[in-house]
Scaffold this active site. Structure first.
Site, PDB file in Angstrom:
ATOM      1  N   ARG A   1      31.284  30.808  -5.858  1.00 34.80           N
ATOM      2  CA  ARG A   1      32.611  31.292  -6.309  1.00 34.80           C
ATOM      3  C   ARG A   1      32.678  31.593  -7.806  1.00 34.80           C
ATOM      4  NH1 ARG A   1      34.217  27.130  -2.698  1.00 34.80           N
ATOM      5  NH2 ARG A   1      34.674  28.038  -0.664  1.00 34.80           N
TER       6      ARG A   1
ATOM      7  N   LYS B   1      32.779  45.434 -14.956  1.00 35.38           N
ATOM      8  CA  LYS B   1      32.691  46.053 -13.633  1.00 35.38           C
ATOM      9  C   LYS B   1      31.329  45.718 -13.040  1.00 35.38           C
ATOM     10  CE  LYS B   1      35.724  50.093 -13.780  1.00 35.38           C
ATOM     11  NZ  LYS B   1      35.770  51.565 -13.763  1.00 35.38           N
TER      12      LYS B   1
ATOM     13  N   GLU C   1      27.150  59.198 -21.343  1.00 38.84           N
ATOM     14  CA  GLU C   1      28.264  58.257 -21.502  1.00 38.84           C
ATOM     15  C   GLU C   1      28.679  58.179 -22.982  1.00 38.84           C
ATOM     16  OE1 GLU C   1      29.741  57.157 -18.859  1.00 38.84           O
ATOM     17  OE2 GLU C   1      28.291  56.607 -17.293  1.00 38.84           O
TER      18      GLU C   1
ATOM     19  N   LYS D   1      35.013  50.988 -25.952  1.00 36.34           N
ATOM     20  CA  LYS D   1      35.074  50.356 -24.625  1.00 36.34           C
ATOM     21  C   LYS D   1      35.795  49.007 -24.709  1.00 36.34           C
ATOM     22  CE  LYS D   1      33.310  49.732 -20.209  1.00 36.34           C
ATOM     23  NZ  LYS D   1      32.356  50.077 -19.198  1.00 36.34           N
TER      24      LYS D   1
ATOM     25  N   GLU E   1      41.795  48.429 -14.742  1.00 34.01           N
ATOM     26  CA  GLU E   1      41.966  49.865 -14.528  1.00 34.01           C
ATOM     27  C   GLU E   1      43.271  50.237 -13.818  1.00 34.01           C
ATOM     28  OE1 GLU E   1      38.227  51.957 -13.811  1.00 34.01           O
ATOM     29  OE2 GLU E   1      39.346  53.375 -12.592  1.00 34.01           O
TER      30      GLU E   1
ATOM     31  N   ARG F   1      42.126  52.552 -18.738  1.00 32.04           N
ATOM     32  CA  ARG F   1      40.691  52.412 -18.433  1.00 32.04           C
ATOM     33  C   ARG F   1      40.189  53.542 -17.540  1.00 32.04           C
ATOM     34  NH1 ARG F   1      36.997  47.042 -17.140  1.00 32.04           N
ATOM     35  NH2 ARG F   1      35.062  48.236 -16.962  1.00 32.04           N
TER      36      ARG F   1
ATOM     37  N   ASN G   1      36.355  57.115 -16.813  1.00 31.61           N
ATOM     38  CA  ASN G   1      35.689  57.734 -15.666  1.00 31.61           C
ATOM     39  C   ASN G   1      35.620  59.256 -15.780  1.00 31.61           C
ATOM     40  OD1 ASN G   1      35.211  55.307 -14.221  1.00 31.61           O
ATOM     41  ND2 ASN G   1      37.389  55.232 -13.773  1.00 31.61           N
TER      42      ASN G   1
ATOM     43  N   HIS H   1      33.218  61.286 -13.671  1.00 31.70           N
ATOM     44  CA  HIS H   1      32.627  60.403 -12.663  1.00 31.70           C
ATOM     45  C   HIS H   1      33.040  60.773 -11.237  1.00 31.70           C
ATOM     46  CE1 HIS H   1      31.501  58.159 -16.180  1.00 31.70           C
ATOM     47  NE2 HIS H   1      30.957  57.185 -15.490  1.00 31.70           N
TER      48      HIS H   1
ATOM     49  N   HIS I   1      29.954  61.106  -9.157  1.00 38.55           N
ATOM     50  CA  HIS I   1      29.628  60.220  -8.036  1.00 38.55           C
ATOM     51  C   HIS I   1      29.401  61.022  -6.769  1.00 38.55           C
ATOM     52  CE1 HIS I   1      31.511  56.318  -9.893  1.00 38.55           C
ATOM     53  NE2 HIS I   1      30.323  56.584 -10.371  1.00 38.55           N
TER      54      HIS I   1
ATOM     55  N   HIS J   1      22.441  58.640 -12.855  1.00 37.89           N
ATOM     56  CA  HIS J   1      23.900  58.521 -12.999  1.00 37.89           C
ATOM     57  C   HIS J   1      24.406  59.361 -14.185  1.00 37.89           C
ATOM     58  CE1 HIS J   1      27.863  56.676 -12.964  1.00 37.89           C
ATOM     59  NE2 HIS J   1      27.725  56.389 -14.246  1.00 37.89           N
TER      60      HIS J   1
HETATM   61  P1  NAD Z   1      18.833  51.834 -14.359  1.00 36.84           P
HETATM   62  O1  NAD Z   1      19.337  50.465 -14.448  1.00 36.84           O
HETATM   63  O2  NAD Z   1      18.327  52.322 -13.059  1.00 36.84           O
HETATM   64  O3  NAD Z   1      17.720  52.025 -15.484  1.00 36.84           O
HETATM   65  C1  NAD Z   1      17.067  53.246 -15.577  1.00 36.84           C
HETATM   66  C2  NAD Z   1      15.539  53.111 -15.480  1.00 36.84           C
HETATM   67  O4  NAD Z   1      15.043  52.629 -16.714  1.00 36.84           O
HETATM   68  C3  NAD Z   1      15.090  52.135 -14.430  1.00 36.84           C
HETATM   69  O5  NAD Z   1      13.897  52.598 -13.864  1.00 36.84           O
HETATM   70  C4  NAD Z   1      14.841  50.884 -15.248  1.00 36.84           C
HETATM   71  O6  NAD Z   1      13.970  49.973 -14.638  1.00 36.84           O
HETATM   72  C5  NAD Z   1      14.249  51.460 -16.497  1.00 36.84           C
HETATM   73  N1  NAD Z   1      14.384  50.679 -17.697  1.00 36.84           N
HETATM   74  C6  NAD Z   1      15.413  49.893 -18.059  1.00 36.84           C
HETATM   75  N2  NAD Z   1      15.244  49.473 -19.308  1.00 36.84           N
HETATM   76  C7  NAD Z   1      14.086  49.964 -19.740  1.00 36.84           C
HETATM   77  C8  NAD Z   1      13.379  49.883 -20.958  1.00 36.84           C
HETATM   78  N3  NAD Z   1      13.877  49.247 -22.019  1.00 36.84           N
HETATM   79  N4  NAD Z   1      12.200  50.506 -21.063  1.00 36.84           N
HETATM   80  C9  NAD Z   1      11.693  51.211 -20.005  1.00 36.84           C
HETATM   81  N5  NAD Z   1      12.321  51.351 -18.836  1.00 36.84           N
HETATM   82  C10 NAD Z   1      13.517  50.734 -18.710  1.00 36.84           C
HETATM   83  O7  NAD Z   1      19.962  52.883 -14.807  1.00 36.84           O
HETATM   84  P2  NAD Z   1      21.065  52.891 -15.975  1.00 36.84           P
HETATM   85  O8  NAD Z   1      21.195  54.295 -16.380  1.00 36.84           O
HETATM   86  O9  NAD Z   1      20.813  51.863 -17.002  1.00 36.84           O
HETATM   87  O10 NAD Z   1      22.373  52.449 -15.204  1.00 36.84           O
HETATM   88  C11 NAD Z   1      22.915  53.217 -14.167  1.00 36.84           C
HETATM   89  C12 NAD Z   1      23.732  52.318 -13.300  1.00 36.84           C
HETATM   90  O11 NAD Z   1      24.808  51.769 -14.066  1.00 36.84           O
HETATM   91  C13 NAD Z   1      24.354  53.022 -12.116  1.00 36.84           C
HETATM   92  O12 NAD Z   1      24.178  52.235 -10.971  1.00 36.84           O
HETATM   93  C14 NAD Z   1      25.829  53.099 -12.476  1.00 36.84           C
HETATM   94  O13 NAD Z   1      26.663  53.084 -11.355  1.00 36.84           O
HETATM   95  C15 NAD Z   1      25.999  51.873 -13.309  1.00 36.84           C
HETATM   96  N6  NAD Z   1      27.109  51.944 -14.268  1.00 36.84           N
HETATM   97  C16 NAD Z   1      27.962  50.887 -14.299  1.00 36.84           C
HETATM   98  C17 NAD Z   1      28.990  50.881 -15.200  1.00 36.84           C
HETATM   99  C18 NAD Z   1      29.881  49.680 -15.299  1.00 36.84           C
HETATM  100  O14 NAD Z   1      30.887  49.733 -16.004  1.00 36.84           O
HETATM  101  N7  NAD Z   1      29.547  48.584 -14.664  1.00 36.84           N
HETATM  102  C19 NAD Z   1      29.174  51.950 -16.091  1.00 36.84           C
HETATM  103  C20 NAD Z   1      28.270  53.011 -16.023  1.00 36.84           C
HETATM  104  C21 NAD Z   1      27.238  52.998 -15.104  1.00 36.84           C
HETATM  105  N1  GLY Z   2      32.297  52.925 -16.796  1.00 38.10           N
HETATM  106  C1  GLY Z   2      33.701  52.921 -16.553  1.00 38.10           C
HETATM  107  C2  GLY Z   2      34.357  51.623 -16.797  1.00 38.10           C
HETATM  108  O1  GLY Z   2      33.731  50.660 -17.174  1.00 38.10           O
HETATM  109  O2  GLY Z   2      35.539  51.509 -16.598  1.00 38.10           O
END
Ligand code: NAD
Ligand code: GLY
Length: 359
Positions: free
Chosen positions: A120, A142, A184, A226, A236, A240, A244, A247, A251, A264
């Site tokens: 939890r 998120k 972003e 942010k 949101e 907030r 997006n 997005h 998406h 992404h």
């Molecule tokens: P990812 O986590 O897949 O990382 C991209 C690639 O880089 C992967 O292959 C990873 O293993 C590699 N990698 C990571 N760090 C590295 C480093 N320092 N050196 C070499 N390789 C490295 O992708 P991302 O772009 O970081 O994140 C995308 C994800 O984030 C999506 O799932 C998206 O939905 C999510 N997201 C979430 C939010 C949120 O607010 N929570 C906001 C934006 C995106």
């Molecule tokens: N990436 C959008 C949010 O965090 O709200």
């Protein structure tokens, strides 16, 4: 080192931004209450940084277990999430454990969701290692996994106890992933800060060559926006939603192409151009502003059009399950000039079709 704060009353937390943070044992253990840590990473990031983080946490007196997940968006699902719970239970982690995410947004979102529901809710620390996760996903709470029918559809709002942004991690990041993070970064300029948007254009070569001072300043600006937005509207209900931008269309592209085919950030870039085209058709931005938005994405090596093979109907199908749908109505974030954005509803399908097919 720079220090920002996300102000959320008793759940407020710091964001540290700098170089060599991963070696600083006192700093890295500062926000971990118990003695046990479950460090979550993947099979690409762990060979690069896992040993260093284990050594740092261990020398701060923590007992560290690890869960190494398969890399990639395609594994951001409930099946992979369960591997974290398997390790936590097998290693007898109690409610006083801390989950530490070491990786990009995929690891951060999954580790955060695991932290939100293991027994939890347990402590959670973010160590983002991609540009995208450093400027966006590690801040704001998120967390989620994907469902075959929709991106990030299963998740929770769950804030970390601290975020550690070590820009040295960007030295090993592939260029395509760095570019995806820039989508972003550019977003913050378009929705919030025209001066920052212009600064990005002026500083593009220092950014692309990973000049440390420039990167720290850029990441600090993004995290400050942010943190401000999240402090005003954690879950949101209002402002907030502006984060997006691009997005809803993005998406749809990610889901239609298959998770991981378009990054992404790449999908967000093309999605933002479609949003900008819609704004132009509605008169919210002029022709020059539309061209400028396209050109800044091009400047940072990002796509500016949807996949050729993706028809309007596929966008409509995916957008119907967008998290911004309210009372069955699609809501879009559109730029209003550069530096502002608004949530707009009631856009006619024929206008959306025009924007999607002619951007
Ligand atoms: P990812 O986590 O897949 O990382 C991209 C690639 O880089 C992967 O292959 C990873 O293993 C590699 N990698 C990571 N760090 C590295 C480093 N320092 N050196 C070499 N390789 C490295 O992708 P991302 O772009 O970081 O994140 C995308 C994800 O984030 C999506 O799932 C998206 O939905 C999510 N997201 C979430 C939010 C949120 O607010 N929570 C906001 C934006 C995106
Ligand atoms: N990436 C959008 C949010 O965090 O709200």
């Amino acid at each position: 080192m720079k220090l920002l704060n996300v102000k959320l009353a008793e759940r407020s937390y710091p964001i540290y931004i700098g170089q060599d943070l991963l070696n600083d044992s006192e700093l890295m253990c500062k926000h971990i209450t118990g003695n046990k840590v479950m460090l979550i990473s993947n099979d690409v990031v762990s060979p690069l940084y896992l040993d260093k983080v284990i050594a740092t946490l261990s020398s701060g007196g923590k007992t560290v277990d690890t869960t190494i997940l398969p890399d990639g968006e395609v594994h951001k699902n409930l099946t992979t999430l369960n591997l974290i719970f398997d390790e936590l239970l097998a290693n007898k982690h109690g409610r006083d454990t801390s989950i530490v995410a070491l990786g990009g947004g995929v690891i951060g979102d999954m580790a955060g969701f695991a932290a939100s529901c293991y027994q939890r809710g347990v402590e959670f620390i973010q160590i983002p290692t991609t540009l995208l996760s450093q400027v966006d996903s590690s801040v704001g709470g998120k967390t989620a996994v994907n469902h075959p029918l929709g991106k990030n559809m299963i998740g929770a709002f769950y804030q970390p106890n601290a975020v550690y942004i070590d820009i040295n991690c960007l030295n090993t990041l592939p260029a395509k992933e760095f570019a995806a993070g820039m989508a972003e970064v550019i977003k913050y300029g378009i929705i919030w800060d025209k001066e920052f948007y212009e600064w990005l254009k002026v500083n593009q070569s220092l950014i692309k060559t990973l000049d440390p001072a420039t990167l720290i300043s850029m990441i600090e600006t993004c995290c400050a926006v942010k943190a401000d937005v999240v402090s005003q509207d954690e879950k949101e209900h209002g402002v907030r939603a502006l984060l997006n931008l691009g997005h809803t269309f993005g998406h749809a592209i990610e889901s239609e192409q298959g998770y991981g085919v378009w990054l992404h950030g790449e999908a967000v870039a093309a999605g933002t151009v479609i949003a900008a085209k819609t704004a132009q058709l509605l008169g919210h931005i002029n022709d020059d502003e539309f061209d400028d938005i396209k050109s800044i994405f091009r400047l940072f090596d990002l796509p500016i059009s949807k996949p050729d093979s993706m028809p309007f109907e596929a966008f409509i199908e995916h957008m119907a399950v967008d998290k911004k749908v309210l009372a069955g109505k699609l809501r879009f974030i559109l730029p209003i000039g550069i530096g502002h954005a608004q949530v707009i509803t009631g856009i006619e399908n024929n206008m959306l079709k025009h924007a999607i097919e002619n951007h």
